[in-house]
Design an enzyme around this catalytic site. Sequence first.
Site, short mmCIF file in Angstrom:
data_model
loop_
_atom_site.label_atom_id
_atom_site.label_comp_id
_atom_site.label_asym_id
_atom_site.label_seq_id
_atom_site.Cartn_x
_atom_site.Cartn_y
_atom_site.Cartn_z
N CYS A 1 -3.99 -1.36 1.72
CA CYS A 1 -5.09 -1.87 0.91
C CYS A 1 -6.11 -2.60 1.80
O CYS A 1 -6.87 -1.95 2.51
CB CYS A 1 -4.57 -2.74 -0.23
SG CYS A 1 -5.77 -2.95 -1.57
N HIS B 1 -0.78 0.94 -3.19
CA HIS B 1 0.28 -0.04 -2.93
C HIS B 1 1.66 0.63 -2.99
O HIS B 1 2.23 0.80 -4.06
CB HIS B 1 0.22 -1.16 -3.98
CG HIS B 1 -0.85 -2.17 -3.72
ND1 HIS B 1 -0.58 -3.49 -3.43
CD2 HIS B 1 -2.19 -2.05 -3.70
CE1 HIS B 1 -1.72 -4.15 -3.25
NE2 HIS B 1 -2.71 -3.29 -3.41
N GLU C 1 4.42 -0.64 -2.27
CA GLU C 1 5.44 -1.61 -2.66
C GLU C 1 5.51 -1.84 -4.16
O GLU C 1 6.42 -2.50 -4.66
CB GLU C 1 5.20 -2.96 -1.95
CG GLU C 1 4.08 -3.81 -2.50
CD GLU C 1 2.70 -3.39 -2.06
OE1 GLU C 1 1.73 -4.10 -2.39
OE2 GLU C 1 2.58 -2.35 -1.37
#
Length: 206
Positions: free
Chosen positions: A84, A174, A176
């Site tokens: 990001c 993202h 995660e």
Amino acid sequence: LIDSYDSFTFNLKSLIEQSTGEAVVTIHNDTLSASELSNYIDLFSAVIVGPGPGHPKFDKDVGVIPHLFDGTISSVSIPILGICLGFQSLCLSQGCEVDKLSSIKHGQVYNVTHNDDQLFKAMDQSFKSVRYHSLHVPELSPSLGGLAYCDDHGEKITMAAKHISEPWYGVQYHPESICSEKGSQLIKNFMEIAKAHNTQRSIAQD
């Protein structure tokens, strides 16, 4: 792992540890100056630059991150994965524009399609990912190669890129996030790339 004061940092740290078994050292992006970080950088096999608020062109938002790409921290190429804000910082360092999206994304799930680069090894050609960003990179510079994209109502948005000669990679989405598919595989793939590259560099042992 460089933390830009983001709420996802703990999740990202856990993902790296669980995916690779590597020990992760986390620092804020303003913990050390470039000269201070240069004393420690060769201890590490790779650097992951996490997400965060703000714009990569503002020093207060990114701290030491731009110096990872300008040669002031180390004269030796160190594998880097930007996520990001980290992705945007990589792109900005290569002369790309970082502009506002027409509509802010905050937790929306999109299909990402990749081009079979090693970063996406053992991942479906198209997979679901979660987007949290108000900025994007509309066009890549000649020093960067596009790796993955998503379709946003007819607009092609770059979701991943790599440097053409340095071991520097970035993803806009993202990995995660709990709703992103194959986040663990992406991290494993990056660490495999890093280990292969590190056969060419000397990593300090103490």
